[in-house]
Design a protein around this motif. Structure first.
Motif, mmCIF file in Angstrom:
data_model
loop_
_atom_site.group_PDB
_atom_site.id
_atom_site.type_symbol
_atom_site.label_atom_id
_atom_site.label_comp_id
_atom_site.label_asym_id
_atom_site.label_seq_id
_atom_site.Cartn_x
_atom_site.Cartn_y
_atom_site.Cartn_z
ATOM 1 N N LEU A 23 0.823 -1.197 0.000
ATOM 2 C CA LEU A 23 0.000 0.000 0.000
ATOM 3 C C LEU A 23 0.867 1.261 0.000
ATOM 4 N N ILE A 24 1.912 1.227 0.817
ATOM 5 C CA ILE A 24 2.816 2.391 0.858
ATOM 6 C C ILE A 24 3.488 2.604 -0.494
ATOM 7 N N VAL A 25 3.920 1.482 -1.119
ATOM 8 C CA VAL A 25 4.570 1.587 -2.437
ATOM 9 C C VAL A 25 3.599 2.140 -3.466
ATOM 10 N N ILE A 26 2.324 1.660 -3.399
ATOM 11 C CA ILE A 26 1.324 2.141 -4.358
ATOM 12 C C ILE A 26 1.092 3.644 -4.181
ATOM 13 N N ILE A 27 1.012 4.050 -2.916
ATOM 14 C CA ILE A 27 0.792 5.478 -2.655
ATOM 15 C C ILE A 27 1.974 6.292 -3.153
ATOM 16 N N VAL A 28 3.181 5.804 -2.864
ATOM 17 C CA VAL A 28 4.384 6.536 -3.303
ATOM 18 C C VAL A 28 4.451 6.592 -4.823
ATOM 19 N N LYS A 29 4.162 5.475 -5.447
ATOM 20 C CA LYS A 29 4.209 5.442 -6.914
ATOM 21 C C LYS A 29 3.075 6.240 -7.549
ATOM 22 N N GLY A 30 1.983 6.362 -6.852
ATOM 23 C CA GLY A 30 0.851 7.073 -7.420
ATOM 24 C C GLY A 30 0.932 8.588 -7.269
#
Length: 296
Positions: A23-30
């Motif tokens: 989730l953190i990676v998705i948020i960072v990537k988004g």
């Protein structure tokens, strides 16, 4: 607590941890933060999807990819020199410089590979074409107009590339040595012609002034003669009037007076001159003295 329960608990914690990490990676990537001086071109499955402007932007992780980061700052092309032939067949070397900005990066990255080289080539062709329409003197004296024309032509040519030409400059117009020598000879000839014209005008003015002076002198002499003639006429009129009133004696008196005045003038010499008079002149002077004495 049994081993199975502990294993299940550890496994569950790991799953939660991995989920949190994903989730953190998705948020960072988004989340994409774009600097003020840039624009980012986003592709989705290899095709143009959007252009991100300055500030915070959101994309779909794993689907969207920032393929190009384009600076929107003003750029300057390196100074370029190109040969051109003027309308009067003079070979010149023109040094130019162009400033531009990318305002639509989606056009720039997908329609042209090397922006700087493309603009430089376009400028060179336009400069040659515009200078070919002008004589050398016009190129030298109407540089501002030429720059404006080149800038407008370059803007029209690069409009499809998403580029804005902010400024175009002609830094120098160089001539070959033979042309410079010919222009120097022409300049010297023009200076000599102007000097000759100035000298000729000076001589003409001097002649005019001399003629005016002679005309003025002639008028003064004529005026003096007229005044003298008027005086003589007046004197003659006085004598004539005296004769009319007093008869011949008045005329004889005037003649006697003139004779005495003439004799008096002769007597004022320095004594070294010799005066020869006819014999009858002595009698004439004697008669004059008698007449004057009688009138006195």
């Amino acid at each position: 607590m049994g081993e199975d329960e502990i294993l299940n608990l550890v496994t569950g914690n790991i799953v939660y941890l991995l989920g949190a990490i994903v989730l953190i990676v998705i948020i960072v990537k988004g989340v994409r933060i774009v600097p003020q001086s840039e624009k980012h071109v986003v592709e989705r499955f290899g095709r143009l999807h959007s252009v991100l402007g300055p500030g915070i932007n959101f994309v779909v992780p794993l689907l969207d990819n920032v393929a190009h980061k384009i600076s929107v700052l003003e750029r300057q092309l390196p100074t370029a020199s190109q040969d051109a032939i003027t309308k009067d067949n003079v070979l010149v070397q023109v040094d130019t410089s162009v400033f531009y900005r990318i305002i639509e990066p989606e056009k720039t990255v997908y329609r042209i590979r090397d922006v700087d080289a493309a603009i430089a080539t376009t400028v060179a062709g336009i400069v040659r074409a515009e200078i070919g329409k002008m004589d050398l003197d016009e190129v030298q004296s109407n540089r501002a107009s030429l720059i404006a024309t080149i800038k407008g032509s370059v803007e029209d040519a690069v409009d499809d590339w998403g580029i804005q030409v902010t400024r175009a400059e002609i830094l120098d117009v160089n001539l070959d040595q033979a042309t410079r020598d010919a222009m120097l000879q022409q300049l010297n000839a023009e200076r000599e012609r102007r000097a000759q014209v100035t000298r000729a005008e000076g001589q003409k003015r001097a002649v005019e002034l001399q003629a005016d002076a002679e005309l003025y002198a002639s008028k003064q002499i004529a005026e003096a003669r007229r005044i003298q003639a008027d005086a003589e006429a007046y004197a003659t009129g006085v004598v004539a009037e005296a004769i009319a009133r007093n008869g011949i004696e008045a005329a004889q008196y005037q003649v006697a007076l003139k004779q005495v005045e003439a004799l008096n003038s002769l007597g004022k010499g320095d004594g070294k001159q010799t005066i020869i008079l006819p014999a009858n002149m002595v009698e004439a002077f004697g008669d004059a003295f008698k007449m004057l004495k009688g009138r006195g």
